[in-house]
Design an enzyme around this catalytic site. Structure first.
Site, short mmCIF file in Angstrom:
data_model
loop_
_atom_site.label_atom_id
_atom_site.label_comp_id
_atom_site.label_asym_id
_atom_site.label_seq_id
_atom_site.Cartn_x
_atom_site.Cartn_y
_atom_site.Cartn_z
N ASP A 87 9.19 -3.60 -5.78
CA ASP A 87 7.72 -3.28 -6.61
C ASP A 87 6.51 -4.33 -5.53
O ASP A 87 7.72 -5.31 -6.20
CB ASP A 87 8.69 -2.95 -7.56
CG ASP A 87 7.45 -2.70 -7.95
OD1 ASP A 87 6.55 -2.94 -7.92
OD2 ASP A 87 7.10 -1.91 -9.69
N GLN A 93 2.79 -5.03 -7.60
CA GLN A 93 1.50 -6.23 -7.58
C GLN A 93 1.38 -7.23 -6.91
O GLN A 93 0.31 -8.07 -6.70
CB GLN A 93 1.70 -7.11 -9.27
CG GLN A 93 1.38 -6.09 -9.98
CD GLN A 93 0.40 -5.24 -10.92
OE1 GLN A 93 -0.79 -5.82 -10.07
NE2 GLN A 93 0.39 -4.50 -11.58
N CYS A 141 3.01 -1.65 -19.87
CA CYS A 141 4.92 -0.58 -19.16
C CYS A 141 6.25 -1.86 -18.53
O CYS A 141 6.32 -1.16 -18.10
CB CYS A 141 4.21 0.09 -18.20
SG CYS A 141 2.71 1.16 -18.11
N LYS A 165 -3.90 -0.39 -6.64
CA LYS A 165 -4.03 -1.17 -6.80
C LYS A 165 -4.36 -1.87 -5.26
O LYS A 165 -4.54 -2.34 -5.32
CB LYS A 165 -3.09 -1.74 -7.61
CG LYS A 165 -2.17 -0.93 -9.03
CD LYS A 165 -0.92 -1.39 -8.83
CE LYS A 165 -0.40 -0.68 -10.04
NZ LYS A 165 -0.66 -0.64 -11.47
N HIS A 212 8.45 -3.76 -14.26
CA HIS A 212 7.88 -2.27 -15.72
C HIS A 212 8.64 -1.36 -15.49
O HIS A 212 9.50 -1.08 -14.49
CB HIS A 212 6.28 -2.60 -13.93
CG HIS A 212 5.47 -1.60 -14.13
ND1 HIS A 212 5.93 -0.04 -13.88
CD2 HIS A 212 4.47 -1.46 -14.41
CE1 HIS A 212 4.66 -0.01 -14.69
NE2 HIS A 212 3.81 -0.71 -15.08
C1 LIG Z 1 4.92 -3.82 -11.13
C2 LIG Z 1 4.28 -2.39 -11.29
N1 LIG Z 1 4.84 -1.76 -10.85
C3 LIG Z 1 5.03 -0.08 -10.82
C4 LIG Z 1 3.64 0.21 -11.81
C5 LIG Z 1 3.69 1.90 -11.56
O1 LIG Z 1 2.88 1.37 -10.64
P1 LIG Z 1 1.36 2.66 -10.54
O2 LIG Z 1 1.15 3.65 -11.53
O3 LIG Z 1 0.82 3.41 -9.26
O4 LIG Z 1 2.63 3.91 -10.10
C6 LIG Z 1 2.20 -1.16 -11.43
C7 LIG Z 1 1.71 -0.46 -12.25
O5 LIG Z 1 0.47 -1.52 -12.96
C8 LIG Z 1 2.83 -2.54 -11.65
O6 LIG Z 1 2.47 -3.27 -11.79
#
Ligand SMILES: Cc1ncc(COP(=O)(O)O)c(C=O)c1O
Length: 470
Positions: free
Chosen positions: A206, A209, A374, A232, A134
């Site tokens: 990260d 998810q 993203c 999330k 991401h």
């Molecule tokens: C795998 C992953 N990393 C990072 C993010 C970023 O999360 P946030 O928008 O809560 O900062 C997301 C958001 O969709 C994501 O799916």
């Protein structure tokens, strides 16, 4: 079946469904349809953001009566609020199986957490990432020396590529998503961590998810850092977390500079604190932290492995049913026999992905996500877009035309997703494939998204002062 929606009702007053699964606020909310009528909202967009758990909303409501400043107030409420804030920190640590000496820092979200760690690393560190990340776990690392490895064809290929890259250069940090937000693959974190450590590198996971779908154990899997988002994880109150080893965090540049992060300030010097306060300057989001702690406790109390098991069965069901639809292409980085979280990303021949998402919403009351999620480099890989075409699209977007950006539709499962929701999606897709839309849609000039045109759906009443329409 995860939640007995009939038992839960339109706005569940109960904390859990008949089968004990923690309930969410707003499950079954009626939404308007086109051409007419209403339907209970079918939320298949959990990977983007989730409704709060009823238990989280209740915890926040109870806490609000005690809300006050934290850490610096002598008043009784301040002390209660400070204890709740620190209690929430402890709940987060337990939820991810942190080591006793790990630091838990409250952030805004995963993006904030990755940026925080990137700020802490001294400039010029060597970082390794795969191109499937991401953007939140790619872009912050570009201020260091970032080596981007190609999207691996299997978990074995991931480990092979990683080992070769770790042998080729001294690496400080490997950054890796625990589960793909685009296609749901789970990465083999334990093996990745031991590979990193045998080459003197650390691992940031990260877990945006991963955290809502699978248990995390930092100690057992030897994960150095974990980042995730409350919104999330059924706690959409503006807090996330970064958890991990104290040394880099305690020595690194403070993420936010200001009150609360310091021991002492003179006109020409600052003594910064160690521990979470070093990075949490200013008045923190105490309500968000309490909500996040309550979500961690509620999910741990129910059992994340139980959730994972039910979700895996529902995911298999959804995948096999979607595959029945002629012209529907499901995307996956790795073959489906590898474990996935409940994320399904697809296109339907003859339909723009955004038109599909608009039809699903307007005509069927189904909420999905569409676009590139993203994760542009991964989407280029999954959709097989040639480099020349990427350059052409780059030029188009640079001159303001977003209408040709390719993409897909993503359906993502969560705590309140039922077989019935999956059936609704499959039936809607089958109907769209066979009959097309029943309404008219347009793509505004230069935009990516399709919208119903006209769109006479009424907006719900909102609290005074919140304006929904221009
Ligand atoms: C795998 C992953 N990393 C990072 C993010 C970023 O999360 P946030 O928008 O809560 O900062 C997301 C958001 O969709 C994501 O799916």
């Amino acid at each position: 079946v995860l939640v007995n929606r009939a038992a839960a009702g339109a706005t569940p007053a109960v904390k859990q469904s008949a089968d004990g699964v923690p309930a969410l606020v707003g499950t079954g909310q009626q939404v308007p349809l086109l051409p007419s009528g209403t339907a209970p909202y079918c939320n298949l967009d959990h990977a983007a953001s989730t409704a709060p758990l009823v238990a989280v909303r209740d915890a926040v409501e109870r806490f609000l009566g005690w809300y006050s400043s934290v850490h610096r107030g002598a008043g009784f409420k301040s002390q209660v609020a400070s204890a709740a804030y620190e209690g929430a920190r402890h709940a987060v640590a337990l939820f991810v199986g942190a080591r006793l000496d790990d630091v838990v820092i409250f952030t805004r979200n995963t993006t904030d957490s990755t940026n925080l760690l990137a700020t802490c690393l001294p400039p010029g560190r060597q970082v390794l990432a795969f191109a499937f990340e991401h953007h939140a776990n790619l872009l912050p690392w570009r201020r260091h020396i970032l080596h981007q490895l190609t999207v691996p064809t299997s978990p074995g290929d991931l480990l092979t590529q990683l080992e070769a890259a770790l042998r080729a250069r001294k690496t400080d940090l490997v950054v890796m998503s625990g589960a793909s937000n685009v296609t749901g693959e789970l990465t083999p974190l334990g093996e990745i961590a031991s590979l990193c450590h045998s080459h003197g590198a650390r691992l940031l996971v990260d877990a945006a998810q991963l955290a809502p779908h699978r248990p995390i154990n930092m100690e057992t899997d030897d994960l150095d850092y974990v980042a995730f988002s409350g919104h999330k994880l059924y706690a959409p109150y503006g807090a996330g977390a970064l958890i991990g080893r104290a040394d880099w965090l305690d020595r690194g540049r403070p993420y936010l500079e200001g009150g609360g992060a310091v021991e002492l300030v003179t006109l020409d010097d600052v003594l910064w604190k160690a521990g979470p306060e070093r990075h949490e300057a200013g008045s923190p989001n105490v309500v968000g932290a309490v909500a996040l702690g309550a979500a961690c406790q509620t999910l741990s109390g129910y059992g994340v492995p139980r959730l994972a098991e039910a979700e895996a069965a529902l995911h298999d069901y959804a995948r096999s049913r979607l595959q029945e639809i002629p012209g529907l292409r499901l995307y996956s980085i790795w073959p489906f026999e590898h474990p996935h979280i409940g994320v399904l990303t697809f296109n339907l021949d003859g339909f723009h992905y955004s038109l599909l998402a608009a039809i699903l919403s307007a005509e069927h009351g189904i909420g999905v996500r569409d676009g590139c999620f993203c994760a542009h480099p991964l989407m280029v890989h999954l959709l097989g877009i040639e480099p020349d075409e990427v350059r052409r699209l780059h030029r188009e977007v640079a001159r303001g035309n977003r209408s040709e950006i390719p993409g897909a539709v993503r359906a993502s499962l969560g705590l309140d997703t039922t077989r019935h929701d999956v059936d609704r999606l499959v039936d809607a897709m089958a109907r769209i494939s066979a009959e097309g839309p029943r309404w008219t849609y347009r793509q505004p000039a230069g935009a990516t998204s399709y919208v119903p045109a006209p769109d006479p759906r009424p907006w719900p009443p909102m609290p005074e002062g919140i304006l929904l329409q221009p």
